[in-house]
Design a protein around this motif. Structure first.
Motif, PDB file in Angstrom:
ATOM      1  N   LEU A   1       0.797  -1.229   0.000  1.00  0.00           N
ATOM      2  CA  LEU A   1       0.000   0.000   0.000  1.00  0.00           C
ATOM      3  C   LEU A   1       0.830   1.280   0.000  1.00  0.00           C
ATOM      4  O   LEU A   1       0.392   2.298  -0.536  1.00  0.00           O
ATOM      5  CB  LEU A   1      -0.945  -0.006   1.206  1.00  0.00           C
ATOM      6  N   VAL A   2       2.015   1.258   0.606  1.00  0.00           N
ATOM      7  CA  VAL A   2       2.836   2.470   0.687  1.00  0.00           C
ATOM      8  C   VAL A   2       3.862   2.532  -0.440  1.00  0.00           C
ATOM      9  O   VAL A   2       4.322   3.609  -0.813  1.00  0.00           O
ATOM     10  CB  VAL A   2       3.540   2.563   2.062  1.00  0.00           C
ATOM     11  N   ALA A   3       4.214   1.374  -1.006  1.00  0.00           N
ATOM     12  CA  ALA A   3       5.242   1.335  -2.043  1.00  0.00           C
ATOM     13  C   ALA A   3       4.984   2.287  -3.216  1.00  0.00           C
ATOM     14  O   ALA A   3       5.941   2.871  -3.734  1.00  0.00           O
ATOM     15  CB  ALA A   3       5.420  -0.098  -2.549  1.00  0.00           C
ATOM     16  N   PRO A   4       3.733   2.485  -3.674  1.00  0.00           N
ATOM     17  CA  PRO A   4       3.538   3.444  -4.774  1.00  0.00           C
ATOM     18  C   PRO A   4       4.019   4.854  -4.433  1.00  0.00           C
ATOM     19  O   PRO A   4       4.599   5.544  -5.284  1.00  0.00           O
ATOM     20  CB  PRO A   4       2.025   3.414  -5.010  1.00  0.00           C
ATOM     21  N   PHE A   5       3.800   5.285  -3.190  1.00  0.00           N
ATOM     22  CA  PHE A   5       4.275   6.612  -2.780  1.00  0.00           C
ATOM     23  C   PHE A   5       5.799   6.633  -2.739  1.00  0.00           C
ATOM     24  O   PHE A   5       6.434   7.614  -3.148  1.00  0.00           O
ATOM     25  CB  PHE A   5       3.709   6.968  -1.401  1.00  0.00           C
ATOM     26  N   LEU A   6       6.381   5.551  -2.230  1.00  0.00           N
ATOM     27  CA  LEU A   6       7.843   5.466  -2.191  1.00  0.00           C
ATOM     28  C   LEU A   6       8.435   5.431  -3.596  1.00  0.00           C
ATOM     29  O   LEU A   6       9.508   5.992  -3.845  1.00  0.00           O
ATOM     30  CB  LEU A   6       8.272   4.220  -1.419  1.00  0.00           C
ATOM     31  N   LEU A   7       7.740   4.780  -4.520  1.00  0.00           N
ATOM     32  CA  LEU A   7       8.241   4.696  -5.892  1.00  0.00           C
ATOM     33  C   LEU A   7       8.298   6.081  -6.531  1.00  0.00           C
ATOM     34  O   LEU A   7       9.287   6.444  -7.185  1.00  0.00           O
ATOM     35  CB  LEU A   7       7.345   3.773  -6.710  1.00  0.00           C
ATOM     36  N   VAL A   8       7.266   6.887  -6.323  1.00  0.00           N
ATOM     37  CA  VAL A   8       7.255   8.251  -6.858  1.00  0.00           C
ATOM     38  C   VAL A   8       8.374   9.073  -6.222  1.00  0.00           C
ATOM     39  O   VAL A   8       9.097   9.808  -6.899  1.00  0.00           O
ATOM     40  CB  VAL A   8       5.885   8.910  -6.627  1.00  0.00           C
TER      41      VAL A   8
ATOM     42  N   LEU B   1       8.597  18.651  -7.652  1.00  0.00           N
ATOM     43  CA  LEU B   1       7.989  17.350  -7.952  1.00  0.00           C
ATOM     44  C   LEU B   1       8.269  16.366  -6.825  1.00  0.00           C
ATOM     45  O   LEU B   1       7.375  15.615  -6.398  1.00  0.00           O
ATOM     46  CB  LEU B   1       8.553  16.825  -9.272  1.00  0.00           C
ATOM     47  N   HIS B   2       9.483  16.354  -6.349  1.00  0.00           N
ATOM     48  CA  HIS B   2       9.867  15.430  -5.279  1.00  0.00           C
ATOM     49  C   HIS B   2       9.168  15.778  -3.969  1.00  0.00           C
ATOM     50  O   HIS B   2       8.766  14.890  -3.212  1.00  0.00           O
ATOM     51  CB  HIS B   2      11.382  15.483  -5.101  1.00  0.00           C
ATOM     52  N   ARG B   3       9.015  17.075  -3.707  1.00  0.00           N
ATOM     53  CA  ARG B   3       8.483  17.515  -2.424  1.00  0.00           C
ATOM     54  C   ARG B   3       6.969  17.421  -2.339  1.00  0.00           C
ATOM     55  O   ARG B   3       6.418  16.922  -1.354  1.00  0.00           O
ATOM     56  CB  ARG B   3       8.929  18.962  -2.152  1.00  0.00           C
ATOM     57  N   ASP B   4       6.259  17.889  -3.372  1.00  0.00           N
ATOM     58  CA  ASP B   4       4.795  17.952  -3.247  1.00  0.00           C
ATOM     59  C   ASP B   4       4.056  17.689  -4.556  1.00  0.00           C
ATOM     60  O   ASP B   4       2.855  17.977  -4.661  1.00  0.00           O
ATOM     61  CB  ASP B   4       4.372  19.316  -2.697  1.00  0.00           C
ATOM     62  N   LEU B   5       4.745  17.132  -5.566  1.00  0.00           N
ATOM     63  CA  LEU B   5       4.124  16.827  -6.863  1.00  0.00           C
ATOM     64  C   LEU B   5       3.511  18.069  -7.507  1.00  0.00           C
ATOM     65  O   LEU B   5       2.600  17.958  -8.334  1.00  0.00           O
ATOM     66  CB  LEU B   5       3.038  15.746  -6.703  1.00  0.00           C
ATOM     67  N   HIS B   6       3.986  19.250  -7.125  1.00  0.00           N
ATOM     68  CA  HIS B   6       3.460  20.537  -7.625  1.00  0.00           C
ATOM     69  C   HIS B   6       1.984  20.705  -7.287  1.00  0.00           C
ATOM     70  O   HIS B   6       1.241  21.354  -8.033  1.00  0.00           O
ATOM     71  CB  HIS B   6       3.684  20.656  -9.139  1.00  0.00           C
TER      72      HIS B   6
ATOM     73  N   LEU C   1       4.173  10.971   3.958  1.00  0.00           N
ATOM     74  CA  LEU C   1       3.761   9.575   4.136  1.00  0.00           C
ATOM     75  C   LEU C   1       4.895   8.633   3.724  1.00  0.00           C
ATOM     76  O   LEU C   1       5.186   7.651   4.422  1.00  0.00           O
ATOM     77  CB  LEU C   1       2.507   9.288   3.317  1.00  0.00           C
ATOM     78  N   ALA C   2       5.541   8.921   2.601  1.00  0.00           N
ATOM     79  CA  ALA C   2       6.645   8.077   2.140  1.00  0.00           C
ATOM     80  C   ALA C   2       7.796   8.102   3.140  1.00  0.00           C
ATOM     81  O   ALA C   2       8.350   7.046   3.488  1.00  0.00           O
ATOM     82  CB  ALA C   2       7.116   8.550   0.763  1.00  0.00           C
TER      83      ALA C   2
END
Length: 493
Positions: free
Chosen positions: A58-65, A176-181, A192-193
């Motif tokens: 469940l958390v891996a998608p956030f970590l991947l981004v 992008l890394h901090r807040d996805l704009h 969360l990541a």
């Protein structure tokens, strides 16, 4: 992060003929007929597996981004040198012009702007960066005017962000890394990541060591052979072992910038006497305030030019050199709002040169001096950790290490999902694992979990969500079992 399913055996097509039994996978190997008291590890392992499974899925998608954008950010430092070579580099001349003349050239190129700071070129062939407060500059940035220090020609103008002087390419990737704009709402993704990264890294490390404790070489060296789930797990675990320390440090330093956990970290740091010292730069003795974290704020993006006597840029720098500011990498903040000149060393290469001095603009006398050596130990570690997270500590080596960690995290996530797919539907460890944990260990574990969940709120909220989903699935499974049992009884009758 091992997305593992210990409850389901491997099929012959997925694994080599020799398979591990449940007894071989546990931390102790005893005969099934020999009574034994469960060890602490054998009680904790199923609980840790279940948590690792849910977090991995469940958390891996956030970590991947976060990992992919972090990889781009680590590479952006060198990319900036190529993309903005015209602004950053000039042919080396015989003599350099006074800083005051270079600042005047920037003013002439942008009459509507106000010079707030000057960053002299730190090496031959580097341009001088004159920072200006400009109404047309993007919010949170200064307008950087790049001046040839040998001729006074203006090479270009670009928005500059943060104390590291990020230009548009790196600024965009950083956003992008901090807040996805997405602004403040988007910061929840990165928090969360970061909140879960250390949990997943340390949990996976314990599971891997517990699985391979009798084969030390297999801990560090992945297995070869044909593609299989076993080989994928070997690569996942071995790479995770090598990367674990770096991932935990990235998680800790990333949380310092977060909205919720970051506030708690700042409170604890101040309470332990680890707050960053302040420099008294206001003429008359009033402090300027807490320096704060470097990298996500500029410190020179506003203000107005001071009125009254002014010794000028060049004499201010001479006075700072006489006061011990001897690094070639410096920033000079001009007097504004009743404050004097502030000259800071900005060399984050080891050994660090980060001293600063405040000067009276009227005569250049020293108002205050702050040496990095005088920082509290916690403040030093915080500064070094943040610089390392930003990729400015140790320069290129730091950036390559960040890129390697980001790539390792991406690969581990992909390997984890591959293992889950090979063992689909990918059931986690059986429910009720917490009941096997001794009370003497369960109560302190629950208390520590509650404390961490309060200190890192998004970790606590998401963990509560995991437990709610798990409970709902358990109740659904029980209801279906009752329905099947009732239907079987009716058919028998």
């Amino acid at each position: 992060m091992t997305i593992d399913d210990p409850a389901r055996p491997e099929t012959p097509a997925q694994e080599p003929p020799v398979q591990e039994s449940p007894a071989q996978e546990s931390s102790t190997q005893e005969s099934p007929t020999t009574p034994h008291k469960p060890t602490t590890w054998s009680a904790l392992r199923p609980l840790l597996l279940r948590l690792h499974f849910y977090a991995g899925v469940l958390v891996a998608p956030f970590l991947l981004v976060a990992a992919l954008s972090g990889l781009l950010y680590a590479l952006s430092f060198q990319a900036e040198k190529v993309v903005y070579a015209h602004e950053l580099e000039v042919p080396v001349g015989d003599t350099t012009l006074p800083l005051s003349r270079q600042a005047d050239a920037a003013r002439a190129a942008n009459p509507d702007g106000t010079v707030t700071a000057v960053w002299p070129g730190a090496e031959p062939g580097a341009t001088t960066r004159v920072l200006m407060a400009d109404p047309d500059a993007p919010e949170g940035t200064s307008l950087a005017v790049f001046v040839d220090p040998y001729t006074g020609d203006v090479r270009g103008q670009l928005p500059s962000y943060g104390s590291s002087g990020a230009l548009p390419l790196r600024t965009w990737i950083d956003g992008l890394h901090r807040d996805l704009h997405l602004g403040e709402f988007g910061r929840n993704y990165s928090e969360l990541a970061a909140s879960w990264l250390w949990v997943i890294a340390l949990g996976g490390l314990l599971l891997w060591i517990g699985r391979r404790r009798k084969n030390r070489r297999a801990l560090f060296v992945p297995e070869g052979g044909p593609a299989s789930r076993r080989r994928t797990l070997s690569w996942h675990g071995s790479v995770g072992l090598w990367a674990a320390a770096g991932l935990v440090l990235l998680s800790a330093t990333g949380l310092t910038w977060s909205r919720y956990a970051g506030e708690n970290i700042g409170t604890v740091q101040d309470g332990l006497g680890g707050a960053t010292p302040t420099l008294t730069a206001t003429v008359g003795g009033a402090p300027t305030g807490h320096e704060g974290h470097e990298g996500h704020g500029d410190g020179h993006s506003g203000g107005t030019t001071a009125q009254g006597p002014d010794v000028g840029l060049d004499r201010a720098v001479e006075a700072a050199r006489a006061a011990g500011i001897d690094s070639p990498r410096i920033s000079v903040a001009l007097p504004a709002d009743g404050k004097g000149y502030v000259v800071k060393e900005t060399d984050t290469q080891f050994p660090l040169e980060l001293d600063s001095v405040a000067l009276d603009p009227a005569d250049g006398t020293v108002l205050d001096r702050l040496a990095f050596a005088d920082y509290p130990l916690l403040a030093k570690l915080t500064r070094i950790g943040i610089d390392a997270h930003m990729g400015v500590f140790l320069g290129l080596f730091n950036q390559l290490l960040l890129a390697a960690l980001a790539l390792a995290l991406v690969l581990m996530i992909l390997w984890g999902y591959r293992m889950w797919w090979l063992r689909r539907p990918g059931r986690p460890a059986a429910r009720g694992a917490w009941r096997k944990v001794p009370v003497t260990l369960l109560l302190p574990l629950a208390a520590a979990t509650a404390l961490v969940a309060w200190f890192v709120p998004l970790l606590g909220i998401s963990l509560l969500l995991f437990l709610t989903v798990d409970l709902a699935l358990a109740l659904t499974a029980k209801a279906k079992a009752r329905t099947r049992a009732k239907s079987g009884t009716n058919r028998t009758a």
